[in-house]
Scaffold this motif. Structure first.
Motif, PDB file in Angstrom:
ATOM      1  N   VAL A 356       7.386  -9.366 -10.214  1.00 29.75           N
ATOM      2  CA  VAL A 356       5.952  -9.158 -10.503  1.00 29.75           C
ATOM      3  C   VAL A 356       5.338 -10.454 -11.020  1.00 29.75           C
ATOM      4  N   ILE A 357       6.030 -11.111 -11.943  1.00 34.52           N
ATOM      5  CA  ILE A 357       5.486 -12.353 -12.516  1.00 34.52           C
ATOM      6  C   ILE A 357       5.271 -13.386 -11.402  1.00 34.52           C
ATOM      7  N   LYS A 358       6.228 -13.445 -10.475  1.00 37.19           N
ATOM      8  CA  LYS A 358       6.130 -14.422  -9.388  1.00 37.19           C
ATOM      9  C   LYS A 358       4.915 -14.137  -8.503  1.00 37.19           C
ATOM     10  N   ALA A 359       4.636 -12.853  -8.300  1.00 37.66           N
ATOM     11  CA  ALA A 359       3.574 -12.493  -7.360  1.00 37.66           C
ATOM     12  C   ALA A 359       2.185 -12.448  -8.002  1.00 37.66           C
ATOM     13  N   ALA A 360       2.115 -12.298  -9.306  1.00 37.87           N
ATOM     14  CA  ALA A 360       0.820 -12.049  -9.962  1.00 37.87           C
ATOM     15  C   ALA A 360       0.104 -13.364 -10.292  1.00 37.87           C
ATOM     16  N   PRO A 361      -1.241 -13.346 -10.272  1.00 30.68           N
ATOM     17  CA  PRO A 361      -1.985 -14.536 -10.684  1.00 30.68           C
ATOM     18  C   PRO A 361      -1.645 -14.899 -12.132  1.00 30.68           C
ATOM     19  N   SER A 362      -1.775 -16.203 -12.472  1.00 31.22           N
ATOM     20  CA  SER A 362      -1.261 -16.640 -13.775  1.00 31.22           C
ATOM     21  C   SER A 362      -2.058 -16.081 -14.953  1.00 31.22           C
ATOM     22  N   ASP A 363      -3.311 -15.661 -14.725  1.00 32.71           N
ATOM     23  CA  ASP A 363      -4.064 -15.127 -15.864  1.00 32.71           C
ATOM     24  C   ASP A 363      -3.980 -13.598 -15.946  1.00 32.71           C
ATOM     25  N   THR A 364      -3.062 -13.007 -15.199  1.00 38.57           N
ATOM     26  CA  THR A 364      -2.912 -11.548 -15.221  1.00 38.57           C
ATOM     27  C   THR A 364      -2.698 -11.050 -16.650  1.00 38.57           C
ATOM     28  N   ARG A 365      -3.358  -9.945 -16.964  1.00 44.64           N
ATOM     29  CA  ARG A 365      -3.061  -9.297 -18.254  1.00 44.64           C
ATOM     30  C   ARG A 365      -2.020  -8.204 -17.985  1.00 44.64           C
ATOM     31  N   PHE A 366      -1.097  -8.037 -18.915  1.00 46.08           N
ATOM     32  CA  PHE A 366      -0.055  -7.023 -18.758  1.00 46.08           C
ATOM     33  C   PHE A 366      -0.182  -5.990 -19.876  1.00 46.08           C
ATOM     34  N   THR A 367       0.001  -4.740 -19.530  1.00 44.70           N
ATOM     35  CA  THR A 367       0.118  -3.710 -20.553  1.00 44.70           C
ATOM     36  C   THR A 367       1.519  -3.112 -20.415  1.00 44.70           C
ATOM     37  N   VAL A 368       2.097  -2.737 -21.535  1.00 46.56           N
ATOM     38  CA  VAL A 368       3.518  -2.358 -21.518  1.00 46.56           C
ATOM     39  C   VAL A 368       3.701  -1.070 -22.303  1.00 46.56           C
ATOM     40  N   ASP A 369       4.463  -0.144 -21.745  1.00 45.43           N
ATOM     41  CA  ASP A 369       4.683   1.153 -22.395  1.00 45.43           C
ATOM     42  C   ASP A 369       5.906   1.083 -23.327  1.00 45.43           C
ATOM     43  N   ALA A 370       6.233   2.208 -23.944  1.00 41.59           N
ATOM     44  CA  ALA A 370       7.416   2.272 -24.822  1.00 41.59           C
ATOM     45  C   ALA A 370       8.610   2.770 -24.014  1.00 41.59           C
ATOM     46  N   GLY A 371       9.807   2.328 -24.403  1.00 36.12           N
ATOM     47  CA  GLY A 371      11.008   2.804 -23.719  1.00 36.12           C
ATOM     48  C   GLY A 371      12.000   1.670 -23.543  1.00 36.12           C
ATOM     49  N   ALA A 372      13.153   1.991 -22.947  1.00 42.52           N
ATOM     50  CA  ALA A 372      14.206   0.982 -22.791  1.00 42.52           C
ATOM     51  C   ALA A 372      13.745  -0.179 -21.915  1.00 42.52           C
ATOM     52  N   HIS A 373      12.912   0.111 -20.913  1.00 48.06           N
ATOM     53  CA  HIS A 373      12.452  -0.947 -20.004  1.00 48.06           C
ATOM     54  C   HIS A 373      11.642  -2.016 -20.749  1.00 48.06           C
ATOM     55  N   MET A 374      10.995  -1.603 -21.853  1.00 49.47           N
ATOM     56  CA  MET A 374      10.055  -2.479 -22.570  1.00 49.47           C
ATOM     57  C   MET A 374      10.710  -3.783 -23.050  1.00 49.47           C
ATOM     58  N   LEU A 375      11.973  -3.696 -23.485  1.00 52.19           N
ATOM     59  CA  LEU A 375      12.613  -4.871 -24.084  1.00 52.19           C
ATOM     60  C   LEU A 375      12.632  -6.042 -23.106  1.00 52.19           C
ATOM     61  N   SER A 376      13.047  -5.777 -21.879  1.00 49.78           N
ATOM     62  CA  SER A 376      13.108  -6.863 -20.888  1.00 49.78           C
ATOM     63  C   SER A 376      11.717  -7.292 -20.453  1.00 49.78           C
ATOM     64  N   VAL A 377      10.799  -6.322 -20.346  1.00 51.58           N
ATOM     65  CA  VAL A 377       9.442  -6.681 -19.914  1.00 51.58           C
ATOM     66  C   VAL A 377       8.835  -7.650 -20.926  1.00 51.58           C
ATOM     67  N   MET A 378       8.934  -7.316 -22.204  1.00 49.49           N
ATOM     68  CA  MET A 378       8.324  -8.171 -23.232  1.00 49.49           C
ATOM     69  C   MET A 378       9.034  -9.529 -23.310  1.00 49.49           C
ATOM     70  N   ALA A 379      10.339  -9.515 -23.098  1.00 52.85           N
ATOM     71  CA  ALA A 379      11.079 -10.778 -23.208  1.00 52.85           C
ATOM     72  C   ALA A 379      10.753 -11.723 -22.054  1.00 52.85           C
ATOM     73  N   ARG A 380      10.505 -11.181 -20.876  1.00 54.15           N
ATOM     74  CA  ARG A 380      10.397 -12.054 -19.710  1.00 54.15           C
ATOM     75  C   ARG A 380       8.973 -12.518 -19.409  1.00 54.15           C
ATOM     76  N   ILE A 381       7.968 -11.750 -19.841  1.00 53.59           N
ATOM     77  CA  ILE A 381       6.597 -12.214 -19.597  1.00 53.59           C
ATOM     78  C   ILE A 381       6.305 -13.367 -20.561  1.00 53.59           C
ATOM     79  N   GLN A 382       5.789 -14.451 -20.030  1.00 52.15           N
ATOM     80  CA  GLN A 382       5.409 -15.597 -20.859  1.00 52.15           C
ATOM     81  C   GLN A 382       3.903 -15.540 -21.073  1.00 52.15           C
ATOM     82  N   ALA A 383       3.477 -15.172 -22.275  1.00 54.09           N
ATOM     83  CA  ALA A 383       2.032 -15.093 -22.545  1.00 54.09           C
ATOM     84  C   ALA A 383       1.521 -16.469 -22.949  1.00 54.09           C
TER      85      ALA A 383
END
Ligand SMILES: Cc1ncc(C[n+]2csc(CCOP(=O)(O)OP(=O)(O)O)c2C)c(N)n1
Ligand SMILES: [Mg+2]
Length: 531
Positions: A356-383
């Motif tokens: 997703v990060i590779k495909a999305a424009p660099s100013d994309t805003r991300f929203t993230v839910d709660a759960g096990a998936h969240m840990l990797s999502v938050m770690a890998r997105i570079q804000a």
């Protein structure tokens, strides 16, 4: 002017651009009509909690209060979780609920003590009265924006809403927290002067104030490792060489913090951390924009007041840093390593986020839910900036990412927004896909679909219990999204994802990709992080 018109005038004057909710048949209708005259759109949601979450996010993004309208009784009760979000995550929010007329002799159908229900999470609970309603409301609109920002409950009956407004002349005083006292300032300066290896922990309060730039200056001046909480993600860019990881309160972070000789606790709200004992026995110098925080350890000094002012005060204290930049890089690598998912077959949350990060424009805003998936999502997105990534942290509620993405799409229609959610979290707000479709929101929902409430599944397994209440047959999210007016695809564990991502991210309305992922590595990842 009637009271509802006066209330809308107040909302306009404080910068409110949208009203959210599910209307009832009483005062809601007066307010919607008055808002319509003033060109403030009423945005219908399918559930009040989602409406309150979207309103809170709009408040966080714009600084103006979020506004939610609900019916009496069930409508009012149904907003609770969104109001709890505003309470724990400092969003200014006005919840306006229909109410019966005072003294009306009718059965108490749908009536209960709403104020008693909201009191623990609201800054104020007020029933507007005919003569003073306009003034009461103006005061509440100011109150929710005062430090610490939060929600207020407004009860309003139809007769009062359509009655005369009265005067709203009100001396609205925004109270500031006390200026820091001299003794605290001296202690703070001494602590910093004696420190060779501080660590800077940046929290939610820095998002509110003009804390970002001063915080970066301070961090660079100290040359020390920096951690941001999830809510403060991007206040200092994740790619800055001194930023080592997120501060979440997990065991794995304690080792890094222990390498410091002073913790500079800069605007972290204690509610942002997970409920684990605070391990590092390192002196704490706290900066906070409000008094009364329940720190995990007693601070050696506390500076109260706007963060930027406290930073100015301590900026020149302290000598040169004993930290080497290589040492800081090693800390970052160590923490990153712990976050890695150990293996997995086919798509995992890591491979999905990276694609997703590779495909999305660099100013994309991300929203993230709660759960096990969240840990990797938050770690890998570079804000790169604050509020580029939105997540519920103090409340950590599920069902957040989609309403938050709708809020973002309304505020910044030209900015692409991607919502990462687990299947469980999306099922809690699934009907809001139809809201996104109706509004034509340019958002993409990425469903990390493991047909399980994985975070709870892991905890159940650790207790060696049988899997009960955590796994279920996979839902076909693409089919339901298409049924609600979105463009959508279903991607199996080993199916290619990239072409769908390109199409989804180019779509001028809501799109969804339902991706089956392997949840098996989550348990080991969580153990590495939280013990
Ligand atoms: C509204 C709400 N209910 C319950 C919880 C407790 N909880 C936290 S994570 C989780 C499971 C999430 O499942 P899913 O969305 O599928 O994400 P996964 O863990 O599978 O990645 C639950 C039940 C919560 N945080 N919020
Ligand atoms: Mg799941």
């Amino acid at each position: 002017m009637n009271l509802s018109e006066a209330m809308i005038a107040t909302l306009t004057s404080v910068g409110v651009k949208y009203i959210f909710g599910v209307p009832g048949g009483g005062s809601s209708l007066d307010l919607i009509a008055a808002a319509d005259k003033a060109d403030i759109p009423f945005i219908l949601f399918r559930g009040e909690t989602s409406a309150a979450l979207a309103a809170s996010v709009v408040a966080e993004l714009t600084g103006a209060p979020g506004v939610v309208l609900t019916a009496i009784g069930p409508g009012a009760a149904s907003a609770v979780n969104g109001v709890a979000y505003a309470s724990l995550e400092r969003a200014p929010l006005l919840l306006i609920c229909d109410a019966r007329e005072v003294g009306q002799r009718v059965p108490p159908h749908q009536v209960f003590d709403l104020q008693a229900m909201y009191r623990p999470i609201a800054k104020a609970c007020v029933r507007l009265t005919p003569k003073t309603g306009s003034r009461q409301f103006a005061e509440l609109a100011a109150l929710v924006q005062q430090t610490p920002e939060g929600p207020a409950l407004v009860e309003l009956s139809a007769a009062v809403a359509s009655g005369s407004a009265g005067s709203n002349s009100v001396a609205t005083e925004i109270s500031h927290v006390d200026d820091c006292d001299r003794g605290a300032a001296e202690n703070a300066l001494e602590l910093l002067a004696a420190s060779k290896r501080p660590i800077l922990l940046v929290g939610l309060q820095a998002v509110r104030s003009s804390g970002g730039k001063p915080m970066l200056r301070l961090g660079e001046r100290l040359g020390c490792p920096i951690m941001t909480t999830y809510k403060a993600k991007g206040v200092i860019s994740d790619s800055h060489p001194q930023v080592i990881a997120h501060l979440t309160g997990a065991d794995s972070e304690a080792a890094a913090i222990r390498r410091a000789d002073l913790v500079l606790w800069a605007g972290v709200e204690p509610v942002e951390l997970i409920p684990a004992p605070w391990q590092p026995e390192v002196p704490l110098l706290a900066l906070s924009d409000r008094p009364g925080l329940q720190y995990p350890a007693t601070p050696h000094a506390e500076l109260l007041g706007p963060l930027a002012e406290s930073i100015d005060l301590i900026f020149n204290a302290g000598g040169s840093s004993a930290w080497l930049i290589e040492e800081i890089a090693d800390l970052r690598d160590e923490l990153k390593q712990r976050l890695r998912l150990p293996g997995g077959e086919g798509h995992t949350v890591e491979s999905v986020v990276d694609a997703v990060i590779k495909a999305a424009p660099s100013d994309t805003r991300f929203t993230v839910d709660a759960g096990a998936h969240m840990l990797s999502v938050m770690a890998r997105i570079q804000a790169r900036e604050s509020l580029q990534v939105l997540k519920s942290t103090g409340l950590s509620t599920m069902g957040f990412a989609l309403p938050a993405a709708i809020g973002s799409a309304l505020v910044d229609p030209s900015r692409r927004v991607v919502a990462f959610t687990g299947d469980g979290g999306l099922l809690m707000c699934l009907a809001e896909l139809s809201t996104a479709a109706r509004l034509g929101c340019r958002l993409t929902v990425i469903v990390v679909n493991d047909a399980a409430l994985s975070l709870i599944d892991i905890k159940q397994q650790r207790r060696q219990h049988r899997p009960i209440g955590v796994r279920y047959p996979a839902v076909d999210f693409a089919a339901t999204a298409i049924g609600q007016g979105c463009l959508a695809w279903k991607v199996g564990r080993k199916d290619p994802l990239e072409t769908f991502l390109v199409e989804a991210l180019a779509h001028e309305g809501p799109s969804l990709i339902d991706i089956r992922v392997d949840p098996s590595p989550y348990g080991e990842q969580l153990a590495a992080l939280r013990g």
